[in-house]
Design a protein around this motif. Structure first.
Motif, mmCIF file in Angstrom:
data_model
loop_
_atom_site.group_PDB
_atom_site.id
_atom_site.type_symbol
_atom_site.label_atom_id
_atom_site.label_comp_id
_atom_site.label_asym_id
_atom_site.label_seq_id
_atom_site.Cartn_x
_atom_site.Cartn_y
_atom_site.Cartn_z
ATOM 1 N N ASN A 51 0.825 -1.201 0.000
ATOM 2 C CA ASN A 51 0.000 0.000 0.000
ATOM 3 C C ASN A 51 0.863 1.256 0.000
ATOM 4 O O ASN A 51 2.053 1.213 0.327
ATOM 5 C CB ASN A 51 -0.918 0.014 1.225
ATOM 6 N N ARG A 52 0.265 2.376 -0.346
ATOM 7 C CA ARG A 52 0.964 3.657 -0.314
ATOM 8 C C ARG A 52 1.566 3.875 1.075
ATOM 9 O O ARG A 52 0.945 3.572 2.090
ATOM 10 C CB ARG A 52 -0.017 4.784 -0.646
ATOM 11 N N ASN A 53 2.792 4.376 1.099
ATOM 12 C CA ASN A 53 3.538 4.625 2.349
ATOM 13 C C ASN A 53 3.914 3.342 3.089
ATOM 14 O O ASN A 53 4.287 3.387 4.265
ATOM 15 C CB ASN A 53 2.767 5.568 3.287
ATOM 16 N N ASP B 64 5.231 6.406 -4.423
ATOM 17 C CA ASP B 64 4.060 6.423 -3.542
ATOM 18 C C ASP B 64 4.420 6.356 -2.070
ATOM 19 O O ASP B 64 3.692 5.759 -1.262
ATOM 20 C CB ASP B 64 3.100 5.266 -3.889
ATOM 21 N N LYS C 235 6.637 4.640 -0.621
ATOM 22 C CA LYS C 235 7.097 3.326 -0.165
ATOM 23 C C LYS C 235 8.565 3.401 0.264
ATOM 24 O O LYS C 235 9.357 4.124 -0.335
ATOM 25 C CB LYS C 235 6.896 2.288 -1.272
#
Length: 200
Positions: free
Chosen positions: A102-104, A145, A147
Motif C-alpha cells: 500500500n501507499r507509504n 508512492d 514506499k
C-alpha cells in the motif's frame, strides 16, 4: 498495519512477530509452517505467497540460506545457494512485493555483520549480505508512492551465541531486543534507504 513476516518462525523472526503483533495484524510465512508457506528460493512461490495474502502495509524478510565453507571447498553451485536463496529471495520479495504494498508501506530486508566484518568460511555469505545492502540503497531511490525500504544488519544475536561463538571469536553478542528494535524502527518509522547496523 497488515504486516507479512517471511521467516517469522526463526530465532529472530519469532521475536519480531511477537513484538509487532502487539500493535499490528501480523501474518507469518515460513518454509514449512506459518500462516502461509513459501519456498524463498523460488520466485513463483514468492508470487503465489503475495497473491494469497493480498495488499500489505509492511513486508519483513528474515530468511535465506548461504553455504559456509572454505573458499577452496566452495563450488560454483555452492555459491548459487546463497545467490538463489538469501540474495535473490530478498530481491524477489522487493521486485514482486512492492506491487502488493500500500501507499507509504515499507519493506525490511535482513543481512548481518558479515557484510562489513566477515569471518573465516563466510566468503559466500559475506558476498550476498553485501549485495543486499547495496541493492536496498539503490532501490530506495526508485520506490514511489511513499514506499520505503531498509535493511537490518545485525551482529551475532545472544540467542544464537552458543551455536556460532566459535565462528565469531571476540564478537560481543547483541541482545535480542536491540535487533527487534531495528525491525520496529524500519517498519514503524519514516526512514528509507538505511542499513540499520545493530551491534552490542
Amino acid at each position: 498495519m497488515k504486516t507479512l513476516i517471511i521467516g517469522g518462525n526463526g530465532t529472530i523472526g519469532r521475536k519480531v512477530a511477537e513484538r509487532l503483533s502487539a500493535k499490528h495484524e501480523v501474518l507469518v510465512a515460513g518454509r514449512s509452517s506459518g500462516d502461509i508457506t513459501v519456498d524463498f528460493s523460488d520466485s513463483k512461490s514468492i508470487k503465489s505467497m503475495f497473491d494469497s495474502v493480498g495488499k500489505l502495509d509492511a513486508i519483513v524478510a528474515i530468511a535465506g540460506d548461504a553455504k559456509w565453507d572454505k573458499l577452496d571447498n566452495l563450488s560454483e553451485d555452492d555459491f548459487y545457494i546463497g545467490i538463489k536463496s538469501k540474495m535473490m529471495g530478498q530481491v524477489n520479495v522487493v521486485r514482486i512485493g512492492k506491487n502488493f504494498l500500500n501507499r507509504n508501506g515499507s519493506i525490511t530486508l535482513s543481512t548481518g555483520i558479515l557484510a562489513d566484518d566477515p569471518v573465516d568460511m563466510t566468503t559466500s555469505a559475506a558476498m550476498v549480505n553485501g549485495a543486499i545492502n547495496s541493492f536496498a540503497k539503490a532501490v530506495a531511490l526508485e520506490l514511489e508512492d511513499g514506499k520505503r525500504i531498509n535493511v537490518v544488519c545485525s551482529d551475532l544475536v545472544e540467542d544464537s551465541f552458543e551455536k556460532y561463538k566459535d565462528y565469531f571469536p571476540g564478537n560481543t553478542p547483541v541482545p535480542m531486543h536491540k535487533i527487534v528494535d531495528g525491525y520496529v524502527k524500519s517498519v514503524e518509522g519514516k526512514i528509507t534507504g538505511r542499513i540499520l547496523r545493530i551491534i552490542a
